[in-house]
Scaffold this motif. Structure first.
Motif, mmCIF file in Angstrom:
data_model
loop_
_atom_site.group_PDB
_atom_site.id
_atom_site.type_symbol
_atom_site.label_atom_id
_atom_site.label_comp_id
_atom_site.label_asym_id
_atom_site.label_seq_id
_atom_site.Cartn_x
_atom_site.Cartn_y
_atom_site.Cartn_z
ATOM 1 N N ALA A 19 22.836 37.664 -42.170
ATOM 2 C CA ALA A 19 23.749 36.737 -42.490
ATOM 3 C C ALA A 19 24.247 36.051 -41.245
ATOM 4 C CB ALA A 19 24.716 37.066 -43.544
ATOM 5 N N SER A 20 24.900 34.845 -41.357
ATOM 6 C CA SER A 20 25.500 33.996 -40.310
ATOM 7 C C SER A 20 27.070 34.202 -40.392
ATOM 8 C CB SER A 20 25.176 32.716 -40.374
ATOM 9 O OG SER A 20 25.950 32.045 -39.305
ATOM 10 N N LYS A 21 27.568 34.042 -39.562
ATOM 11 C CA LYS A 21 29.098 33.986 -39.708
ATOM 12 C C LYS A 21 29.781 32.581 -39.551
ATOM 13 C CE LYS A 21 29.564 38.613 -37.758
ATOM 14 N NZ LYS A 21 28.250 39.069 -38.503
ATOM 15 N N LEU A 22 28.990 31.580 -40.226
ATOM 16 C CA LEU A 22 29.634 30.278 -40.458
ATOM 17 C C LEU A 22 30.929 30.107 -40.952
ATOM 18 C CD1 LEU A 22 28.089 27.648 -39.556
ATOM 19 C CD2 LEU A 22 27.337 27.475 -42.030
ATOM 20 N N THR A 23 31.656 29.305 -40.194
ATOM 21 C CA THR A 23 33.010 28.828 -40.906
ATOM 22 C C THR A 23 32.812 27.286 -41.294
ATOM 23 O OG1 THR A 23 34.055 28.678 -38.875
ATOM 24 C CG2 THR A 23 34.357 30.719 -40.010
ATOM 25 N N ASN A 40 29.366 28.129 -36.103
ATOM 26 C CA ASN A 40 28.884 29.509 -36.009
ATOM 27 C C ASN A 40 29.338 30.226 -34.628
ATOM 28 O OD1 ASN A 40 26.998 31.269 -37.316
ATOM 29 N ND2 ASN A 40 25.338 30.876 -35.983
ATOM 30 N N PRO A 41 29.699 31.206 -34.522
ATOM 31 C CA PRO A 41 30.126 31.999 -33.238
ATOM 32 C C PRO A 41 28.791 32.278 -32.342
ATOM 33 C CG PRO A 41 31.321 33.061 -35.044
ATOM 34 C CD PRO A 41 30.282 32.081 -35.744
ATOM 35 N N ALA A 44 26.515 34.838 -33.051
ATOM 36 C CA ALA A 44 26.166 35.179 -34.514
ATOM 37 C C ALA A 44 24.741 34.765 -34.813
ATOM 38 C CB ALA A 44 26.810 34.273 -35.539
ATOM 39 N N ALA A 47 22.382 29.929 -37.842
ATOM 40 C CA ALA A 47 22.840 29.551 -39.357
ATOM 41 C C ALA A 47 21.573 28.230 -39.811
ATOM 42 C CB ALA A 47 24.189 28.805 -39.477
#
Length: 53
Positions: A19-23, A40-41, A44, A47
């Protein structure tokens, strides 16, 4: 990187990715206009975005 659909028309290879850490943030700029920012960091996973389901 480009993914091809499998014989069922699904992108099954994407299911194996972490899973991505998309905000996501949105800001109303004016009536009828919204800016959407996706971040997306660096460390990470990539995405992937698809259409709405």
């Amino acid at each position: 990187m480009y993914w091809l659909a499998d014989k069922k028309g699904e992108y099954s290879g994407l299911n194996e990715m972490p899973a991505s850490k998309l905000t996501i943030t949105a800001k109303r700029l004016s009536k009828g206009k919204i800016a959407v920012i996706l971040v997306n960091p660096n460390a990470a996973p990539v995405a992937f975005l698809t259409g709405c389901h």
